[in-house]
Design a protein around this motif. Sequence first.
Motif, PDB file in Angstrom:
ATOM      1  N   ASN A  55       8.670   3.605   3.046  1.00 26.80           N
ATOM      2  CA  ASN A  55       9.204   2.972   1.837  1.00 26.80           C
ATOM      3  C   ASN A  55      10.723   2.951   1.794  1.00 26.80           C
ATOM      4  OD1 ASN A  55       9.150   5.771   1.622  1.00 26.80           O
ATOM      5  ND2 ASN A  55       8.313   5.817  -0.450  1.00 26.80           N
ATOM      6  N   ILE A  56      11.380   4.041   2.243  1.00 23.01           N
ATOM      7  CA  ILE A  56      12.846   4.073   2.153  1.00 23.01           C
ATOM      8  C   ILE A  56      13.511   3.502   3.400  1.00 23.01           C
ATOM      9  CG2 ILE A  56      12.784   6.045   0.589  1.00 23.01           C
ATOM     10  CD1 ILE A  56      13.829   7.756   2.947  1.00 23.01           C
ATOM     11  N   TYR A  57      12.743   3.205   4.427  1.00 23.97           N
ATOM     12  CA  TYR A  57      13.279   2.584   5.647  1.00 23.97           C
ATOM     13  C   TYR A  57      12.988   1.076   5.616  1.00 23.97           C
ATOM     14  CZ  TYR A  57      14.415   7.068   7.845  1.00 23.97           C
ATOM     15  OH  TYR A  57      14.981   8.282   8.152  1.00 23.97           O
ATOM     16  N   ASP A  58      11.881   0.665   6.201  1.00 26.82           N
ATOM     17  CA  ASP A  58      11.545  -0.754   6.254  1.00 26.82           C
ATOM     18  C   ASP A  58      11.326  -1.335   4.858  1.00 26.82           C
ATOM     19  OD1 ASP A  58      10.918   0.500   8.871  1.00 26.82           O
ATOM     20  OD2 ASP A  58      10.353  -1.520   9.431  1.00 26.82           O
ATOM     21  N   GLY A  59      10.735  -0.537   3.958  1.00 26.39           N
ATOM     22  CA  GLY A  59      10.526  -1.027   2.599  1.00 26.39           C
ATOM     23  C   GLY A  59      11.834  -1.331   1.890  1.00 26.39           C
ATOM     24  N   ALA A  60      12.825  -0.485   2.092  1.00 26.08           N
ATOM     25  CA  ALA A  60      14.139  -0.726   1.482  1.00 26.08           C
ATOM     26  C   ALA A  60      14.821  -1.928   2.123  1.00 26.08           C
ATOM     27  CB  ALA A  60      15.007   0.515   1.611  1.00 26.08           C
ATOM     28  N   ALA A  61      14.632  -2.111   3.451  1.00 25.70           N
ATOM     29  CA  ALA A  61      15.197  -3.287   4.121  1.00 25.70           C
ATOM     30  C   ALA A  61      14.562  -4.567   3.584  1.00 25.70           C
ATOM     31  CB  ALA A  61      14.985  -3.182   5.629  1.00 25.70           C
ATOM     32  N   VAL A  62      13.261  -4.532   3.299  1.00 28.14           N
ATOM     33  CA  VAL A  62      12.584  -5.683   2.698  1.00 28.14           C
ATOM     34  C   VAL A  62      13.189  -5.991   1.327  1.00 28.14           C
ATOM     35  CG1 VAL A  62      10.396  -6.453   1.692  1.00 28.14           C
ATOM     36  CG2 VAL A  62      10.429  -5.419   3.961  1.00 28.14           C
ATOM     37  N   THR A  63      13.518  -4.957   0.573  1.00 23.15           N
ATOM     38  CA  THR A  63      14.165  -5.157  -0.733  1.00 23.15           C
ATOM     39  C   THR A  63      15.492  -5.881  -0.575  1.00 23.15           C
ATOM     40  OG1 THR A  63      13.079  -3.207  -1.668  1.00 23.15           O
ATOM     41  CG2 THR A  63      15.097  -3.960  -2.745  1.00 23.15           C
ATOM     42  N   LEU A  64      16.290  -5.474   0.407  1.00 24.55           N
ATOM     43  CA  LEU A  64      17.566  -6.149   0.657  1.00 24.55           C
ATOM     44  C   LEU A  64      17.340  -7.583   1.139  1.00 24.55           C
ATOM     45  CD1 LEU A  64      19.564  -3.266   2.384  1.00 24.55           C
ATOM     46  CD2 LEU A  64      19.799  -4.096   0.032  1.00 24.55           C
ATOM     47  N   TYR A  65      16.327  -7.769   1.959  1.00 27.46           N
ATOM     48  CA  TYR A  65      15.999  -9.124   2.428  1.00 27.46           C
ATOM     49  C   TYR A  65      15.623 -10.005   1.244  1.00 27.46           C
ATOM     50  CZ  TYR A  65      13.714 -12.802   5.182  1.00 27.46           C
ATOM     51  OH  TYR A  65      13.343 -14.010   5.740  1.00 27.46           O
ATOM     52  N   ALA A  66      14.830  -9.470   0.322  1.00 29.06           N
ATOM     53  CA  ALA A  66      14.459 -10.235  -0.878  1.00 29.06           C
ATOM     54  C   ALA A  66      15.687 -10.591  -1.702  1.00 29.06           C
ATOM     55  CB  ALA A  66      13.474  -9.424  -1.714  1.00 29.06           C
ATOM     56  N   LEU A  67      16.622  -9.653  -1.815  1.00 34.84           N
ATOM     57  CA  LEU A  67      17.860  -9.916  -2.549  1.00 34.84           C
ATOM     58  C   LEU A  67      18.656 -11.031  -1.887  1.00 34.84           C
ATOM     59  CD1 LEU A  67      19.888  -9.147  -4.775  1.00 34.84           C
ATOM     60  CD2 LEU A  67      20.744  -7.342  -3.251  1.00 34.84           C
ATOM     61  N   ALA A  81       0.828  -1.209   0.000  1.00 34.89           N
ATOM     62  CA  ALA A  81       0.000   0.000   0.000  1.00 34.89           C
ATOM     63  C   ALA A  81       0.861   1.258   0.000  1.00 34.89           C
ATOM     64  CB  ALA A  81      -0.928  -0.002   1.211  1.00 34.89           C
ATOM     65  N   VAL A  82       1.991   1.215   0.695  1.00 32.73           N
ATOM     66  CA  VAL A  82       2.876   2.384   0.758  1.00 32.73           C
ATOM     67  C   VAL A  82       3.457   2.700  -0.615  1.00 32.73           C
ATOM     68  CG1 VAL A  82       5.012   3.292   1.759  1.00 32.73           C
ATOM     69  CG2 VAL A  82       3.414   2.013   3.187  1.00 32.73           C
ATOM     70  N   ARG A  83       3.760   1.661  -1.392  1.00 29.26           N
ATOM     71  CA  ARG A  83       4.263   1.885  -2.751  1.00 29.26           C
ATOM     72  C   ARG A  83       3.327   2.800  -3.540  1.00 29.26           C
ATOM     73  NH1 ARG A  83       8.093  -1.687  -4.948  1.00 29.26           N
ATOM     74  NH2 ARG A  83       8.763  -3.368  -3.552  1.00 29.26           N
ATOM     75  N   LYS A  84       2.046   2.600  -3.358  1.00 30.88           N
ATOM     76  CA  LYS A  84       1.052   3.349  -4.133  1.00 30.88           C
ATOM     77  C   LYS A  84       0.833   4.749  -3.585  1.00 30.88           C
ATOM     78  CE  LYS A  84      -1.270  -0.987  -5.344  1.00 30.88           C
ATOM     79  NZ  LYS A  84      -0.131  -1.785  -4.845  1.00 30.88           N
ATOM     80  N   SER A  85       0.984   4.926  -2.273  1.00 27.65           N
ATOM     81  CA  SER A  85       0.738   6.243  -1.678  1.00 27.65           C
ATOM     82  C   SER A  85       1.977   7.132  -1.648  1.00 27.65           C
ATOM     83  CB  SER A  85       0.193   6.078  -0.257  1.00 27.65           C
ATOM     84  OG  SER A  85       1.135   5.400   0.567  1.00 27.65           O
ATOM     85  N   ASP A  86       3.149   6.554  -1.359  1.00 28.70           N
ATOM     86  CA  ASP A  86       4.375   7.341  -1.171  1.00 28.70           C
ATOM     87  C   ASP A  86       5.466   7.028  -2.179  1.00 28.70           C
ATOM     88  OD1 ASP A  86       3.057   8.335   1.023  1.00 28.70           O
ATOM     89  OD2 ASP A  86       4.055   7.009   2.443  1.00 28.70           O
ATOM     90  N   GLY A  87       5.202   6.107  -3.089  1.00 28.41           N
ATOM     91  CA  GLY A  87       6.202   5.706  -4.067  1.00 28.41           C
ATOM     92  C   GLY A  87       6.968   4.483  -3.615  1.00 28.41           C
ATOM     93  N   PRO A  88       7.511   3.714  -4.562  1.00 25.37           N
ATOM     94  CA  PRO A  88       8.315   2.547  -4.209  1.00 25.37           C
ATOM     95  C   PRO A  88       9.646   2.959  -3.593  1.00 25.37           C
ATOM     96  CG  PRO A  88       8.381   2.933  -6.570  1.00 25.37           C
ATOM     97  CD  PRO A  88       7.397   3.914  -6.013  1.00 25.37           C
ATOM     98  N   PRO A  89      10.394   2.020  -3.019  1.00 30.60           N
ATOM     99  CA  PRO A  89      11.646   2.389  -2.327  1.00 30.60           C
ATOM    100  C   PRO A  89      12.617   3.204  -3.176  1.00 30.60           C
ATOM    101  CG  PRO A  89      11.047   0.139  -1.782  1.00 30.60           C
ATOM    102  CD  PRO A  89      10.079   0.577  -2.842  1.00 30.60           C
ATOM    103  N   GLY A  90      12.739   2.883  -4.454  1.00 30.43           N
ATOM    104  CA  GLY A  90      13.693   3.579  -5.306  1.00 30.43           C
ATOM    105  C   GLY A  90      13.174   4.830  -5.956  1.00 30.43           C
ATOM    106  N   ARG A  91      11.876   5.133  -5.765  1.00 31.55           N
ATOM    107  CA  ARG A  91      11.297   6.359  -6.323  1.00 31.55           C
ATOM    108  C   ARG A  91      10.326   6.986  -5.320  1.00 31.55           C
ATOM    109  NH1 ARG A  91      10.498   3.756 -12.150  1.00 31.55           N
ATOM    110  NH2 ARG A  91      12.528   4.252 -13.051  1.00 31.55           N
ATOM    111  N   PRO A  92      10.824   7.375  -4.166  1.00 30.53           N
ATOM    112  CA  PRO A  92       9.949   7.985  -3.153  1.00 30.53           C
ATOM    113  C   PRO A  92       9.482   9.364  -3.601  1.00 30.53           C
ATOM    114  CG  PRO A  92      12.228   8.222  -2.496  1.00 30.53           C
ATOM    115  CD  PRO A  92      12.238   7.360  -3.747  1.00 30.53           C
ATOM    116  N   THR A  93       8.310   9.749  -3.159  1.00 28.91           N
ATOM    117  CA  THR A  93       7.816  11.090  -3.469  1.00 28.91           C
ATOM    118  C   THR A  93       8.349  12.129  -2.496  1.00 28.91           C
ATOM    119  OG1 THR A  93       5.820  10.649  -2.169  1.00 28.91           O
ATOM    120  CG2 THR A  93       5.719  10.192  -4.535  1.00 28.91           C
TER     121      THR A  93
END
Length: 480
Positions: free
Chosen positions: A402-414, A384-396
């Motif tokens: 998105n750039i805190y926990d969302g970015a950590a999730v991206t690293l976890y996925a990697l 939901a945050v991706r849609k409201s505030d932008g994805p981790p790599g393109r925050p509004t």
Amino acid sequence: MTRTLRTAVAVAAALATLALAGPAQARPFDPRPGADGAGDPLFPTLGNGGYDVQRYDLSFDFTPVTYDFHAVMKIKAKATQDLSSFNLDIDSLAIDAVEVDGEKATWSVTTGRSGQELTVTPAAGLHDRRSFDVAVTYHGNGRTTPVGVPGWRYMSDGGFASAAQSSRADTFAPVNDTTMDKARWSFHLTAPKGWTAAANGTATGTRKAPGNRTTWDFRVDDPMASELLGISVDKQTKIEGRGPHGIKLRHYVPEDQVATYKPIVERTAGQIAWLEKTLGVRYPFDTYGVQIVRDGYSDALENQTLSLFGPGWFKDAATSTGYTDVMVHELTHQWFGDSVTPTTWRSAWLNEGPAVYYAALWADQRGTASMEEKMRTAYGNLDAVRKSDGPPGRPTELGGFNIYDGAAVTLYALDQRVGDHDFDALMKSWLTKHRHANADSEDFIDNAVTVTHDPSLRPFLEDWLYSEDNPPMPGHPDWK
């Protein structure tokens, strides 16, 4: 003809051709104003163009309680174009005089979108690639309401600490306030007897100053972005120590709370050792410390070599070590954000994602919190945050989930995708390759592909960083 004779004839012919052509035409001198913004996607008018700062030298004389200050900022820079004028970022500073290469320059102050612009016009234009020196004499009061948000944090005893991220260094001094222009720094902070000054970098000594005052000198030998400025004057005590392989540690705590905070700050050496082992990269600077203020500040901030903490983080320190998570978070930033700095704020996930990720790993390894559960919860919230505030790599904007926990999730996925071995290798390579420099999201993707020799990581990371929908989590098909 012999080969030697043929070569001699060819050389002679070439020289004759050059002689007929006449002298090479030099590029005409075409001085123009430097841009009043560096073009950051989130802060278009932050920073300036036309020059590159090499070193800042700040002399700052502060009077506690009244918050009056007098200062001189000396800047050594190099032109990146022919310059007729150039800008510096300021906010609510009263300019007294400006010199360029020792000669008086004309100047004006205008209001910008995030602060004020100081436009400097030298007596003569500056040629591209020429080095030049600027000296700005100014004064002000830390309680003045700025055009933008304040960078000052006020202590109840009449002192202050700076919290400049992301655009508030200009409330203390004229700077090129962009992550793109890292420079070396020197500080000379003056205050009355009974007060102690602190700043980024290595303390190089103290000197007597007129009026029963003292000047503290500091030096930052590795490049630092202005948003990481960390200066203070307060009734504080310095606690010194040593970290792994002799790293100089110095911490600042309220002078009447040393017994409370000394056991807390002394945990820092072990945290550095853990991160060095985990990252496979030595701490990137020659000194580190934490500054815990008495009040007036409630957050935590990764000022380069001197992280800043509000006292609220430690209110349960007598019964819990949970505060170490935030200490590790800010310490991680010394690698991710301070040494390797994002080219623009659009790539701020490269700062915050690793800080959240490694603080969660610290807690997981100590059995105080589950990394997997934290990532699962964050993954569920991120869509939901991706849609409201932008994805981790393109925050509004900055400061979001998105750039805190969302970015950590991206690293976890990697990590889930490539495995611990390759994940550790690519993170180590990232820190080594871009040490004390700037890099962005595309550089991170390139590095991941290069280290793993897996070109499929490019679309994988692009989906995680730029998509408006959560990609599936590798290894966890049940996560929704």
